[in-house]
Design a protein around this motif. Structure first.
Motif, PDB file in Angstrom:
ATOM      1  N   ALA A  67       0.669  -1.241  -0.170  1.00 52.62           N
ATOM      2  CA  ALA A  67      -0.055  -0.064  -0.174  1.00 52.62           C
ATOM      3  C   ALA A  67       0.816   1.237  -0.234  1.00 52.62           C
ATOM      4  O   ALA A  67       0.476   2.022  -0.804  1.00 52.62           O
ATOM      5  CB  ALA A  67      -1.049   0.089   1.262  1.00 52.62           C
ATOM      6  N   TRP A  68       1.997   1.283   0.835  1.00 48.48           N
ATOM      7  CA  TRP A  68       2.898   2.316   0.742  1.00 48.48           C
ATOM      8  C   TRP A  68       3.474   2.412  -0.424  1.00 48.48           C
ATOM      9  O   TRP A  68       3.596   3.696  -1.153  1.00 48.48           O
ATOM     10  CB  TRP A  68       4.029   2.013   1.745  1.00 48.48           C
ATOM     11  N   LYS A  69       4.036   1.554  -1.392  1.00 47.22           N
ATOM     12  CA  LYS A  69       4.624   1.489  -2.381  1.00 47.22           C
ATOM     13  C   LYS A  69       3.678   2.348  -3.549  1.00 47.22           C
ATOM     14  O   LYS A  69       3.974   2.884  -4.433  1.00 47.22           O
ATOM     15  CB  LYS A  69       5.075   0.011  -2.720  1.00 47.22           C
ATOM     16  N   LYS A  70       2.505   1.690  -3.491  1.00 47.50           N
ATOM     17  CA  LYS A  70       1.503   2.212  -4.546  1.00 47.50           C
ATOM     18  C   LYS A  70       1.095   3.804  -4.114  1.00 47.50           C
ATOM     19  O   LYS A  70       0.931   4.375  -5.231  1.00 47.50           O
ATOM     20  CB  LYS A  70       0.099   1.287  -4.236  1.00 47.50           C
ATOM     21  N   ASP A  71       0.961   3.946  -3.046  1.00 45.46           N
ATOM     22  CA  ASP A  71       0.627   5.385  -2.634  1.00 45.46           C
ATOM     23  C   ASP A  71       1.838   6.273  -3.150  1.00 45.46           C
ATOM     24  O   ASP A  71       1.661   7.399  -3.761  1.00 45.46           O
ATOM     25  CB  ASP A  71       0.567   5.538  -1.018  1.00 45.46           C
ATOM     26  N   VAL A  72       3.331   6.025  -2.883  1.00 44.93           N
ATOM     27  CA  VAL A  72       4.239   6.772  -3.191  1.00 44.93           C
ATOM     28  C   VAL A  72       4.321   6.655  -4.828  1.00 44.93           C
ATOM     29  O   VAL A  72       4.755   8.025  -5.238  1.00 44.93           O
ATOM     30  CB  VAL A  72       5.615   6.223  -2.493  1.00 44.93           C
ATOM     31  N   LEU A  73       4.416   5.643  -5.331  1.00 46.54           N
ATOM     32  CA  LEU A  73       4.302   5.579  -6.973  1.00 46.54           C
ATOM     33  C   LEU A  73       3.246   6.542  -7.608  1.00 46.54           C
ATOM     34  O   LEU A  73       3.565   7.337  -8.351  1.00 46.54           O
ATOM     35  CB  LEU A  73       4.104   4.116  -7.447  1.00 46.54           C
ATOM     36  N   ASP A  74       2.021   6.514  -6.966  1.00 47.85           N
ATOM     37  CA  ASP A  74       1.140   7.439  -7.559  1.00 47.85           C
ATOM     38  C   ASP A  74       1.526   8.900  -7.278  1.00 47.85           C
ATOM     39  O   ASP A  74       1.315   9.716  -7.993  1.00 47.85           O
ATOM     40  CB  ASP A  74      -0.235   7.267  -6.713  1.00 47.85           C
TER      41      ASP A  74
END
Length: 131
Positions: free
Chosen positions: A47-54
């Motif tokens: 979830a962190w990775k997706k948030d940061v990537l976005d």
């Protein structure tokens, strides 16, 4: 003036004061950039990775603030890896003048760590390929 949108990557545990300084510089009316977003302080998971990537996908470039412990900051490491995978521009700023600052392990050694001065910041924002 067409301001650049910027994501800030920094060591949340040790360099939050530096983030504040950069945010203050961005708020200056003459500043060539806006801080759109910055590092997320929570456990690194999918979830962190997706948030940061976005967040990184939405900006023009990333400023990586380098402090004394940046080489140990897992979040910065992950963010720089994502930036490189996306082929987005970024540059490294030396956050502390009188201290030994370190780079993220994922940043190539040939990538220069720039002194944090207003003229240098303006130059790099105008053309991040110079980094």
């Amino acid at each position: 003036m067409n301001k650049k949108s910027v994501f800030i990557s920094f060591d949340y545990d040790n360099d939050n004061d530096l983030r504040g300084t950069l945010v203050a510089q961005a708020e200056d009316l003459e500043s060539p950039f806006n801080i759109t977003d910055w590092s997320v302080k929570r456990p690194i998971d999918e979830a962190w990775k997706k948030d940061v990537l976005d967040r990184i996908c939405k900006v023009d470039l990333t400023i990586v603030i380098c402090g004394e412990h940046t080489h140990d900051a897992e979040g910065v490491e992950a963010e720089v890896t994502m930036i490189q995978q996306l082929k987005k521009p970024y540059f490294l700023l030396k956050g502390r003048r009188r201290k030994t600052c370190t780079r993220p392990k994922s940043a190539p050694k040939r990538k220069k760590m720039h002194p944090w001065t207003w003229p240098t910041l303006q130059k790099l924002l105008a053309d991040p390929r110079q980094a």
